[in-house]
Design an enzyme around this catalytic site. Structure first.
Site, short mmCIF file in Angstrom:
data_model
loop_
_atom_site.label_atom_id
_atom_site.label_comp_id
_atom_site.label_asym_id
_atom_site.label_seq_id
_atom_site.Cartn_x
_atom_site.Cartn_y
_atom_site.Cartn_z
N ASN A 5 0.86 -1.19 0.00
CA ASN A 5 0.00 0.00 0.00
C ASN A 5 0.90 1.24 0.00
OD1 ASN A 5 -1.99 1.90 0.33
ND2 ASN A 5 -2.32 1.47 2.51
N LYS A 7 0.11 4.23 -0.37
CA LYS A 7 -0.55 5.45 0.11
C LYS A 7 -0.30 6.58 -0.90
CE LYS A 7 0.16 3.83 4.77
NZ LYS A 7 -0.17 4.05 6.15
N HIS A 93 -9.91 1.70 4.97
CA HIS A 93 -8.63 1.95 5.65
C HIS A 93 -8.84 3.01 6.73
CE1 HIS A 93 -4.47 2.98 6.40
NE2 HIS A 93 -4.11 1.89 5.74
N GLU A 95 -7.10 5.40 7.74
CA GLU A 95 -6.77 6.79 7.38
C GLU A 95 -7.96 7.46 6.70
OE1 GLU A 95 -3.20 5.87 5.26
OE2 GLU A 95 -2.14 5.49 7.13
N GLU A 161 -5.91 -4.20 10.97
CA GLU A 161 -4.85 -3.21 11.16
C GLU A 161 -5.13 -2.40 12.41
OE1 GLU A 161 -2.78 -2.11 7.38
OE2 GLU A 161 -4.68 -1.08 7.18
N GLY A 167 1.99 2.79 10.86
CA GLY A 167 2.98 3.86 10.71
C GLY A 167 3.68 4.27 12.01
N SER A 204 2.93 -1.54 10.67
CA SER A 204 4.38 -1.44 10.88
C SER A 204 5.14 -2.74 10.61
CB SER A 204 4.67 -0.95 12.30
OG SER A 204 4.27 0.38 12.44
N GLY A 225 2.61 -0.89 4.48
CA GLY A 225 2.64 0.51 4.05
C GLY A 225 4.08 0.96 3.81
C1 PEP Z 1 -1.01 0.57 6.00
O1 PEP Z 1 -0.74 1.31 5.07
O2 PEP Z 1 -2.13 0.11 6.10
C2 PEP Z 1 0.04 0.23 6.96
C3 PEP Z 1 -0.13 -0.82 7.69
O3 PEP Z 1 1.12 1.06 7.01
P1 PEP Z 1 2.52 0.75 7.77
O4 PEP Z 1 2.97 -0.60 7.31
O5 PEP Z 1 3.41 1.85 7.36
O6 PEP Z 1 2.22 0.74 9.24
#
Ligand code: PEP
Length: 242
Positions: A5, A7, A93, A95, A161, A167, A204, A225
């Site tokens: 992803n 983003k 998601h 976000e 998640e 993040g 993460s 991500g």
């Molecule tokens: C995500 O984009 O859903 C995500 C899990 O990001 P990250 O791996 O950076 O935590």
């Protein structure tokens, strides 16, 4: 399934380098489990590069707009995503739930739009740190899952998640992921939806944590991500499964 992803990151040159790098590092059987979700403006180019170089990677969109609005400035619907080469779409998601205040009623319309256009869905759910601290995780996740009952999806995966892990550099611990994934699998299995393909973890993940997380029986994939932006790190995560 390893879901990259990106983003709101990327460029044409990054896309080219990333696809070349993945092709050089992973054989076609491993590429088959990789799904790239770049910003929508790169989907078409990614699709062309994948066909031209005969890669075995799938493409997904990070968002979809519902068909229920007859006019929506800036909107991109499921048929458009398909025409750009997208086979999957991420919906729900955290976000988007947080920043764009996407609520269940809108998410349901997005799910319907994905279904109508035969897009495979990655439906994201997750609890906040406050929910976790107040032992509300199970209740919150069950609530977020309810709309799945209301739509006929062709194929879908749940991406668990924890919001506090996205993040933040802090991955949920193995026992916690195991317990939560079991709960999600039990809940979604009770809906008796044929298209249910399992639960992925996101939050993460990098190549130092991926092997242990992938060893959990109920983890069918990873949503990655930050660590997916460098092709080498993404490939190391894929390779940690072997
Ligand atoms: C995500 O984009 O859903 C995500 C899990 O990001 P990250 O791996 O950076 O935590």
């Amino acid at each position: 399934m390893f879901i990259a992803n990106w983003k709101m990151n990327g460029s044409q040159s990054m896309l080219l380098d990333w696809l070349k790098g993945v092709d050089k590092t992973l054989d076609k059987s491993l590429q088959k489990n990789c799904l790239l979700c770049p910003p929508v403006c790169f989907l078409s180019e990614a699709s062309n590069l994948i066909s031209k170089s005969n890669l075995n990677i799938s493409l997904g969109a990070q968002n979809i707009d519902p068909n229920c609005f007859s006019s929506l400035t800036g909107g991109i619907d499921g048929a458009m995503l398909k025409s750009f080469g997208s086979e999957f779409v991420i919906i729900g998601h955290s976000e988007r739930r947080e920043v764009f205040k996407e609520k269940d009623s809108l998410l349901l319309e997005k799910l319907k739009s994905a279904s109508k256009n035969e897009l495979k869905v990655i439906f994201c759910i997750g609890e906040s740190l406050k929910d976790k601290q107040e032992n509300q995780t199970e209740k919150v996740l069950k609530q977020q899952l309810q709309i799945i009952k209301k739509v006929d999806l062709n194929e879908f995966m749940i991406a668990y998640e924890p919001i506090w892990a996205i993040g933040s550099g802090e991955t949920a611990n193995i026992d916690y992921i195991d317990k939560v994934h079991r709960g999600i699998i039990d809940e979604v299995s009770s809906y008796q939806k044929e298209g249910f393909k399992g639960v992925s973890y996101g939050g993460s993940v990098d190549s130092t944590s991926s092997k242990d997380i992938l060893s959990i029986k109920g983890v069918k994939g990873l949503l990655i991500g930050g660590a997916s932006l460098q092709y080498q790190e993404f490939c190391n995560i894929v390779l940690s499964n072997h």
